[in-house]
Design a protein around this motif. Structure first.
Motif, short mmCIF file in Angstrom:
data_model
loop_
_atom_site.label_atom_id
_atom_site.label_comp_id
_atom_site.label_asym_id
_atom_site.label_seq_id
_atom_site.Cartn_x
_atom_site.Cartn_y
_atom_site.Cartn_z
N ILE A 1 0.93 -1.21 0.02
CA ILE A 1 -0.07 0.12 0.01
C ILE A 1 0.81 1.20 0.06
CG2 ILE A 1 -0.35 0.02 2.44
CD1 ILE A 1 -3.12 0.91 0.07
N LEU B 1 -4.78 -1.61 -2.96
CA LEU B 1 -3.90 -2.65 -2.65
C LEU B 1 -2.87 -3.06 -3.92
CD1 LEU B 1 -2.98 -5.24 -0.90
CD2 LEU B 1 -4.54 -6.71 -2.09
N ALA C 1 -5.56 -3.15 3.76
CA ALA C 1 -5.68 -3.17 2.34
C ALA C 1 -5.86 -4.58 2.21
CB ALA C 1 -4.64 -2.29 1.59
#
Lengths: 201, 468
Positions: free
Chosen positions: A25, A42, A89
């Motif tokens: 991330i 992501l 994420a």
């Protein structure tokens, strides 16, 4: 926290070693004050080009891996920054389990706080699961935390180790802070004693 | 009593509870907080009706997002989302009554520079922060490490962390360093030797003559990058230099408390026959000024070496090295000293202290950066900046063509406007050369402040010894 017990899902192969949390991330997404909504970013810089278009070769952009819930990754996954945005994420994308030979310490801890199971296996078994993952969406891998096993799409059963306390918390979705607050008397006692022995702190 | 390492001693002194399965509650003496990894933790407290257990032991400062340009008092210099994060910290610090150094305070700076500077960090303490470079504080013989946001919330609410004990690793740097070799070269060299996962599962204690000879600033540089070697924390036993540095700082103990503290601090060393699970020994004289060539902090080579080829490696590193070479735009066999750079960044929690600025200024004095090079110095705190101005260092940087900035994390992680463009190549004194770290497509070479200064003058990676 979400409970984790059993999982049956598609595994995405990411054989690269040293996948760091800046890759998982990138920093421009750390400016949020929420825990949710990071799944779309992501692996952002590996997943999209500078104009925001998907890079077709990236594993999670391939049709067979778009719904992956397991990552099989190279050594030392999650190294670098302590950002919990990395497991946020992953979880937001739908990744519930990661398999690698090793993880960076802080990332490993962060996973357990977010209902993600990071499984540590020897190289040979990671290689076996990597091959299985490369088969794509027809290959479903089964993870059973209670039994501490992973079953490949060919029916091979691989056992893994895990700390009993972490396992207990994950299976029951327990809140660490609540558990610790039950030990408030011990913390009070420690503080009182430390105020005597190290009053300058 | 069985012999103990320094880590064992600090651990034992902070054990608030131990369960039958070995899960421990470790008491936390200092909790440092910044704006990026804390908003969700404070929000969690609000949602559950919890409070901060020990606000007196909790210290906050904004650093990651803040602009470092001179006009930063103007809110328009920050993006909306950055401003929201900084304002959230302003509000959380006020609502929960914790110590706070706002952007407008001259003491503001990078959290790992402010903590020691203000005397919050003391020997034998446990120190945590939602930032991996918390390892920096280990230079004082404090057990210090990074934590995630859930753990930030846990520490805010309980002043403890759930922990399992790590193993003990000793990294000994024997003898003397050669001229031109600095703390940064030591810490990069160690990671080059052990790899980025070499310390995983361990707390490292750095020792040996070359470590003892370092100033406190140098020791902080060494411990700062313990995390880059995978270790939970890095430690250096306190000594006279440590006490000298700490004494008289605003939050250091005074009078009788100082005497009591000093007596305890003097017991903080590893016993001669303590058990080590892993030992690494490096001769100080074998360390050269180094740079990184790839996208992992373990990709370390002496400046006199050449860019390696992917086949020089084995296993999973072959693919990773090829990816790094492609990303960095480098051809195997090229001498490192022929790599041309676009930008120089001097600063960060690794190398943003006064000694770092002195080292860079010593190289730059009477010289100019090469035309076309973008160069900036970002002091680690407002007080470092003020001191550098007083010592005349700021003028040397300005005369050399550097931008002289206000304090913050800046281009180390490029969360503020200080970023690299795609393909832009940077000689940086920071700690991570990951893909995209300093800006998407940006190419980072890590090195010491003196080496970065030398690169600014020549416009290429340069052996600083040629300029000494």
């Amino acid at each position: 926290m979400d409970k984790f017990d059993k999982l049956s899902g598609i595994a995405a192969p990411m054989p690269l070693v040293n996948i760091d949390t800046d890759m998982i991330i990138p920093k421009q997404f750390l400016k949020t004050i929420k825990r949710t909504g990071l799944g779309v970013n992501l692996f952002d810089e590996m997943r999209y080009d500078a104009d925001g278009n998907e890079i077709p070769d990236f594993v999670l952009n391939k049709p067979q891996y778009r719904d992956a819930s397991i990552l099989v990754a190279g050594d030392n996954f999650g190294c670098g920054s302590s950002r919990e945005h990395a497991p946020w994420a992953l979880a937001d994308f739908g990744i519930k389990c990661i398999v690698s030979t090793s993880y960076a310490d802080i990332f490993y801890n962060n996973c357990f706080k977010n209902g993600i199971l990071p499984v540590v296996l020897p190289q040979e078994q990671v290689d076996l699961l990597m091959k299985d993952a490369e088969k794509g969406s027809n290959a479903r891998i089964e993870v059973d935390l209670t039994a501490q096993t992973i079953t490949t799409s060919d029916g091979d059963v691989i056992a893994f180790d895990i700390d009993p306390f972490r396992k207990h918390c994950l299976i029951n979705g327990l809140d660490d802070i609540g558990l610790t607050m039950e030990k408030a008397a011990s913390i009070d006692a420690f503080e009182a004693q430390a105020a005597q022995s190290r009053p300058w702190v | 009593m069985s012999p103990k390492t320094l880590y064992d001693k600090i651990w034992d002194a902070h054990l608030a509870h131990e369960a039958e399965d070995g899960t421990c509650l470790l008491y936390i003496d200092r909790h440092l907080v910044h704006e990026v990894t804390s908003p969700q933790a404070f929000e969690g407290l609000r949602m559950t009706g919890r409070t901060v257990r020990a606000p007196d032991k909790t210290i906050a400062v904004p650093d990651h997002n803040v602009p470092t340009t001179l006009d930063r008092a103007n809110a328009a210099t920050m993006t909306e989302d950055s401003r929201v994060q900084v304002e959230a910290l302003d509000k959380n610090a006020k609502d929960f009554g914790i110590h706070y150094y706002p952007v407008s305070d001259v003491r503001q700076g990078i959290v790992h520079i402010v903590g020691p500077e203000q005397g919050w960090t003391l020997p034998g303490m446990t120190v945590v922060c939602g930032d991996s470079h918390t390892a920096t504080h280990g230079a004082f013989g404090a057990l210090a490490h990074g934590i995630g946001t859930s753990e930030v919330e846990h520490v805010l609410a309980t002043q403890t962390l759930i922990q399992k004990k790590s193993k003990n690793m000793k990294v000994e740097i024997t003898g003397k360093l050669r001229p031109g070799v600095t703390a940064k070269d030591i810490t990069l060299m160690v990671i080059g030797e052990t790899g980025t996962a070499g310390g995983t599962g361990y707390v490292i204690e750095y020792c040996g003559e070359a470590i003892r000879d370092l100033s406190m600033e140098g020791r902080m540089t060494v411990c700062n990058m313990a995390i880059e070697g995978g270790a939970r924390a890095g430690l250096i036993a306190p000594d006279e230099k440590t006490y000298e540095y700490v004494k008289g700082r605003p939050h250091a103990p005074k009078g009788a408390q100082w005497d009591a503290a000093l007596a305890w601090w003097k017991t903080l060393y590893s016993d001669d026959d303590a058990h080590w699970d892993k030992v690494v020994t490096i001769k100080g004289e074998d360390i050269a000024p180094v740079v990184t060539w790839g996208t992992s902090p373990e990709d370390v080579l002496p400046i006199t070496a050449k860019v390696p080829a992917a086949d020089d490696f084995t296993g999973g590193k072959v693919g990773a090295a090829q990816r790094s070479l492609d990303y960095m735009g480098l051809t195997p066999g090229t001498p490192l000293s022929e790599i041309e750079i676009d930008t120089v960044f001097i600063g960060s929690c690794t190398n943003g202290r006064i000694e770092d600025l002195r080292a860079a200024a010593a190289i730059l004095k009477g010289k100019k950066k090469k035309d076309g090079i973008r160069a900036m110095v970002v002091p680690g705190s407002g007080l470092v900046r003020a001191q550098a101005e007083e010592e005349g260092l700021a003028q040397i940087f300005i005369d050399a063509g550097f931008e002289w900035r206000l304090a913050g994390c800046s281009m180390c992680l490029a969360m503020n406007p200080d970023q690299l463009s795609p393909g832009e190549r940077c000689a940086a004194t920071s700690n991570r050369n990951f893909e995209g770290r300093q800006g998407r497509g940006g190419r980072t070479h890590l090195m010491s402040p003196a080496m970065a200064a030398a690169a600014a003058v020549t416009g290429r990676l340069t052996d600083v010894r040629e300029m000494m």
